[in-house]
Design a protein around this motif. Sequence first.
Motif, mmCIF file in Angstrom:
data_model
loop_
_atom_site.group_PDB
_atom_site.id
_atom_site.type_symbol
_atom_site.label_atom_id
_atom_site.label_comp_id
_atom_site.label_asym_id
_atom_site.label_seq_id
_atom_site.Cartn_x
_atom_site.Cartn_y
_atom_site.Cartn_z
ATOM 1 N N SER A 124 9.009 10.427 -3.017
ATOM 2 C CA SER A 124 9.497 10.476 -1.634
ATOM 3 C C SER A 124 8.440 10.000 -0.657
ATOM 4 O O SER A 124 7.245 10.229 -0.836
ATOM 5 N N ASN A 125 8.910 9.335 0.389
ATOM 6 C CA ASN A 125 8.057 8.862 1.490
ATOM 7 C C ASN A 125 7.043 7.809 1.068
ATOM 8 O O ASN A 125 6.040 7.611 1.750
ATOM 9 N N ILE B 105 25.456 5.671 -0.771
ATOM 10 C CA ILE B 105 25.522 5.205 0.606
ATOM 11 C C ILE B 105 26.380 3.949 0.691
ATOM 12 O O ILE B 105 27.310 3.865 1.472
ATOM 13 N N ASN B 106 26.078 2.951 -0.116
ATOM 14 C CA ASN B 106 26.764 1.665 -0.054
ATOM 15 C C ASN B 106 27.899 1.523 -1.060
ATOM 16 O O ASN B 106 28.557 0.509 -1.093
ATOM 17 N N CYS C 293 16.260 5.194 -2.517
ATOM 18 C CA CYS C 293 15.031 5.105 -1.716
ATOM 19 C C CYS C 293 15.291 5.477 -0.262
ATOM 20 O O CYS C 293 14.447 6.114 0.380
ATOM 21 N N THR C 294 16.435 5.120 0.258
ATOM 22 C CA THR C 294 16.788 5.486 1.630
ATOM 23 C C THR C 294 16.935 6.998 1.760
ATOM 24 O O THR C 294 16.391 7.613 2.691
ATOM 25 N N VAL C 295 17.651 7.610 0.836
ATOM 26 C CA VAL C 295 17.851 9.060 0.859
ATOM 27 C C VAL C 295 16.515 9.792 0.824
ATOM 28 O O VAL C 295 16.332 10.804 1.496
ATOM 29 N N CYS D 218 22.889 -1.507 -6.240
ATOM 30 C CA CYS D 218 22.765 -0.928 -4.897
ATOM 31 C C CYS D 218 22.128 0.455 -4.889
ATOM 32 O O CYS D 218 21.576 0.879 -3.868
ATOM 33 N N GLU D 219 22.172 1.168 -5.998
ATOM 34 C CA GLU D 219 21.641 2.536 -6.012
ATOM 35 C C GLU D 219 20.128 2.595 -5.831
ATOM 36 O O GLU D 219 19.595 3.617 -5.412
#
Length: 128
Positions: free
Chosen positions: A88-89, A2-3, A106-108, A100-101
Motif C-alpha cells: 500500500s501507498n 472499479i473498472n 493499486c488504486t484501492v 484491469c485488476e
Amino acid sequence: MINGHGDDIYNKGCEIVSNFSSNIYCKHDLQSLQNHLCDCIRQIHSYPEPEAASFARLLADNYRINPLNICVTNGATEGIYLIAQAFSNKKTVIIIPTFCEYEDACTVHRHTIDFYKISPDTPVSLAL
C-alpha cells in the motif's frame, strides 16, 4: 472491482488478435486437462476446504518449503489485491494493455501509478 472484471472481447465487434482483458492463456492444448477432469468428475462434488490447508501442505512437501510461506488464493484476482495491499501507498508501474485488476487493486490501495504502454512490436526488457 472499479473498472469491471474479465473478458470483454464480446463488446468489440471485431477479431481480437491479442486479448489482455483477463489473465488467460488460450494458445495451449487443454485436451489432457479436459480428459483428467472427465476422469475425476465423480470426485468433484463439493466446495474445497476454506483455508486450503491440505493443498498448502501438499505444495510445501512438493517444493520443500514451509507451508506458512504459501498463500493459496481463490484465483489470480484475490492474489493481485493481496499483493497490492501488502505494498500500500507505494509507486507502481503497470505495463499496458493488461488486465484491469492491476490498476484497480493499486488504486484501492493508494498506489502512485505510472503506465508504460507497449505495442505488439515493442521489445520489452525489464531489469529488476
